[in-house]
Motif scaffolding. Structure first.
Motif, PDB file in Angstrom:
ATOM      1  N   MET A  53       0.839  -1.201   0.000  1.00 10.94           N
ATOM      2  CA  MET A  53       0.000   0.000   0.000  1.00 10.94           C
ATOM      3  C   MET A  53       0.875   1.254   0.000  1.00 10.94           C
ATOM      4  O   MET A  53       0.609   2.219  -0.735  1.00 10.94           O
ATOM      5  N   LYS A  54       1.928   1.237   0.807  1.00 12.56           N
ATOM      6  CA  LYS A  54       2.830   2.393   0.877  1.00 12.56           C
ATOM      7  C   LYS A  54       3.521   2.618  -0.463  1.00 12.56           C
ATOM      8  O   LYS A  54       3.655   3.765  -0.915  1.00 12.56           O
ATOM      9  N   PHE A  55       3.960   1.557  -1.112  1.00  7.82           N
ATOM     10  CA  PHE A  55       4.630   1.694  -2.405  1.00  7.82           C
ATOM     11  C   PHE A  55       3.692   2.329  -3.430  1.00  7.82           C
ATOM     12  O   PHE A  55       4.090   3.239  -4.168  1.00  7.82           O
ATOM     13  N   ILE A  56       2.457   1.862  -3.490  1.00  9.14           N
ATOM     14  CA  ILE A  56       1.491   2.405  -4.456  1.00  9.14           C
ATOM     15  C   ILE A  56       1.244   3.886  -4.192  1.00  9.14           C
ATOM     16  O   ILE A  56       1.254   4.715  -5.107  1.00  9.14           O
ATOM     17  N   SER A  94       5.113   6.483 -12.952  1.00  2.92           N
ATOM     18  CA  SER A  94       5.500   5.269 -12.225  1.00  2.92           C
ATOM     19  C   SER A  94       4.330   4.695 -11.432  1.00  2.92           C
ATOM     20  O   SER A  94       4.505   3.759 -10.645  1.00  2.92           O
ATOM     21  N   ARG A  95       3.134   5.254 -11.620  1.00  2.82           N
ATOM     22  CA  ARG A  95       1.958   4.777 -10.889  1.00  2.82           C
ATOM     23  C   ARG A  95       1.627   3.337 -11.286  1.00  2.82           C
ATOM     24  O   ARG A  95       1.758   2.967 -12.448  1.00  2.82           O
ATOM     25  N   VAL A  96       1.179   2.562 -10.309  1.00  2.00           N
ATOM     26  CA  VAL A  96       0.848   1.155 -10.571  1.00  2.00           C
ATOM     27  C   VAL A  96      -0.513   1.107 -11.266  1.00  2.00           C
ATOM     28  O   VAL A  96      -1.528   1.475 -10.686  1.00  2.00           O
ATOM     29  N   HIS A  97      -0.522   0.651 -12.509  1.00  3.41           N
ATOM     30  CA  HIS A  97      -1.765   0.626 -13.283  1.00  3.41           C
ATOM     31  C   HIS A  97      -2.625  -0.593 -12.960  1.00  3.41           C
ATOM     32  O   HIS A  97      -3.845  -0.525 -13.019  1.00  3.41           O
ATOM     33  N   CYS A  98      -1.979  -1.704 -12.650  1.00  5.64           N
ATOM     34  CA  CYS A  98      -2.731  -2.944 -12.426  1.00  5.64           C
ATOM     35  C   CYS A  98      -1.969  -3.833 -11.453  1.00  5.64           C
ATOM     36  O   CYS A  98      -0.739  -3.901 -11.490  1.00  5.64           O
ATOM     37  N   VAL A 132      -7.282   1.434  -3.972  1.00  6.29           N
ATOM     38  CA  VAL A 132      -6.213   2.310  -4.463  1.00  6.29           C
ATOM     39  C   VAL A 132      -5.613   1.863  -5.793  1.00  6.29           C
ATOM     40  O   VAL A 132      -4.820   2.591  -6.387  1.00  6.29           O
ATOM     41  N   VAL A 133      -5.971   0.658  -6.272  1.00  4.21           N
ATOM     42  CA  VAL A 133      -5.381   0.159  -7.514  1.00  4.21           C
ATOM     43  C   VAL A 133      -6.335  -0.819  -8.181  1.00  4.21           C
ATOM     44  O   VAL A 133      -7.212  -1.390  -7.510  1.00  4.21           O
TER      45      VAL A 133
END
Length: 343
Positions: free
Chosen positions: A135-138, A161-165, A191-192
């Motif tokens: 969660m922190k990484f995202i 660099s956002r996590v798309h999936c 959040v994702v």
């Protein structure tokens, strides 16, 4: 002499009008052509020059075939283990986030693919709060994008660099979701974009697979977990119809393999057993082809759009509200005096 007829539809607002350019000519001359449709080619050329970015996170216990599935999806060695494998890789004591990027080109289309791995997830005796580093990484990626966005002299194109999936791997137990699976997806789905898959589905019979998939869908509904594609983001009736078929198949029962075998005179990706070869891309054997189509061929841009317009936007609004509140309190102004536009 050509005459062009403009049809202007009366509207309540004098500033706006709809102008149609119908094929109209004199003496059967050539049709009038303005060229508005050329915008599509302009957009295509611009996109081809810029290239694309896709950031995929894989989450699951060790031994579920995460690296193999990523290699199978892109038909190349893109996983972290494939590139940075060590002779003796130990299970980390805490969750580690490791990513690796590749520049992929196919038929002139360039894409920067980043695969984010989470070694150590679910491998410990005590897995309490093991989703927190993820969660922190995202959120850290959202924060980095936000800081670039609010700079006075910001870049013309902000690195994304956002996590798309997030592909979440469920162990093929055949029974039900574990509490860890439920807790992780419940928290991260906010959040994702989460796409759940049943890993190593060839260990289940077809009857066990169908029962397991049905059980998982029931548990997702009962726990209020929205996995991709989310119902509330269907744009129209056509999207709703397509996405309903996908939702009926989730979670995808997948098999990954980067080994090719000769089957009936053809070279196919598969897993060889005593009883025959499990063909990875054969929909009668597993649902890998449906997962690939969803992530790459039909919904990739939609996944990125939802990340940007929904998940990131929610994070951005929350952070800006926090900043406004902090500034207000520092200046000694009561929070309820803030105007609507300041919030």
């Amino acid at each position: 002499l050509l005459l062009t007829r403009l049809l202007v539809s009366p509207l309540s607002s004098p500033e706006r009008s709809v102008i149609n350019f119908p094929p109209f000519c004199v003496d059967s001359g050539p049709e009038v052509y303005v060229g508005i449709d050329a915008i599509l080619e302009q957009m295509r050329r611009k996109a081809m020059k810029q290239g694309f970015e896709l950031n995929i996170m894989v989450v699951g216990q060790s031994g579920l075939g995460k690296s193999t599935l990523m290699n199978t999806l892109f038909k190349s060695k893109v996983s972290r283990k494939s590139v940075l494998a060590t002779s003796q890789e130990k299970i980390p004591k805490t969750i580690e986030i490791k990513s690796i990027s590749h520049d992929i080109e196919e038929k002139g289309v360039r894409m920067k693919l980043t695969v984010i791995d989470t070694p150590g997830f679910g491998d410990q005796i005590n897995n309490e709060n093991c989703w927190q580093p993820i969660m922190k990484f995202i959120n850290d990626q959202y924060e980095a994008y936000l800081q670039e966005e609010i700079n006075i002299n910001r870049k013309k194109r902000i690195p994304d660099s956002r996590v798309h999936c997030c592909i979440y791997f469920i162990p093929p137990t055949g029974h039900c979701l574990r509490p860890l699976d439920v807790e992780f997806m419940k928290r991260l789905s906010k959040v994702v974009n989460i796409v759940p898959v049943i890993a190593k589905a060839d260990t289940l019979t077809l009857e066990e697979r169908d029962f397991f998939k049905k059980k998982i869908r029931e548990e997702l509904r009962s726990n209020g977990i929205d996995v991709y594609p989310q119902k509330e983001f269907d744009e129209d009736a056509e999207d709703r119809m397509i996405n309903e078929k996908i939702r009926e198949m989730i979670p995808f029962a997948v098999v990954g393999s980067d080994q090719e075998y000769q089957v009936n005179g053809r070279r196919l990706l598969g897993r060889k057993t005593k009883w025959g070869t499990i063909e990875v891309e054969n929909i009668a054997h597993c649902e890998f082809a449906y997962l690939r189509d969803l992530l790459i061929r039909t919904h990739m841009q939609n996944i990125k759009d939802i990340t940007s317009s929904i998940h990131y936007e929610m994070y951005r609004v929350r952070r800006l509200n926090e900043s406004n509140t902090a500034v207000t309190q520092a200046n000694g102004i009561p929070e309820h005096h803030l105007s609507a536009h300041e919030m």
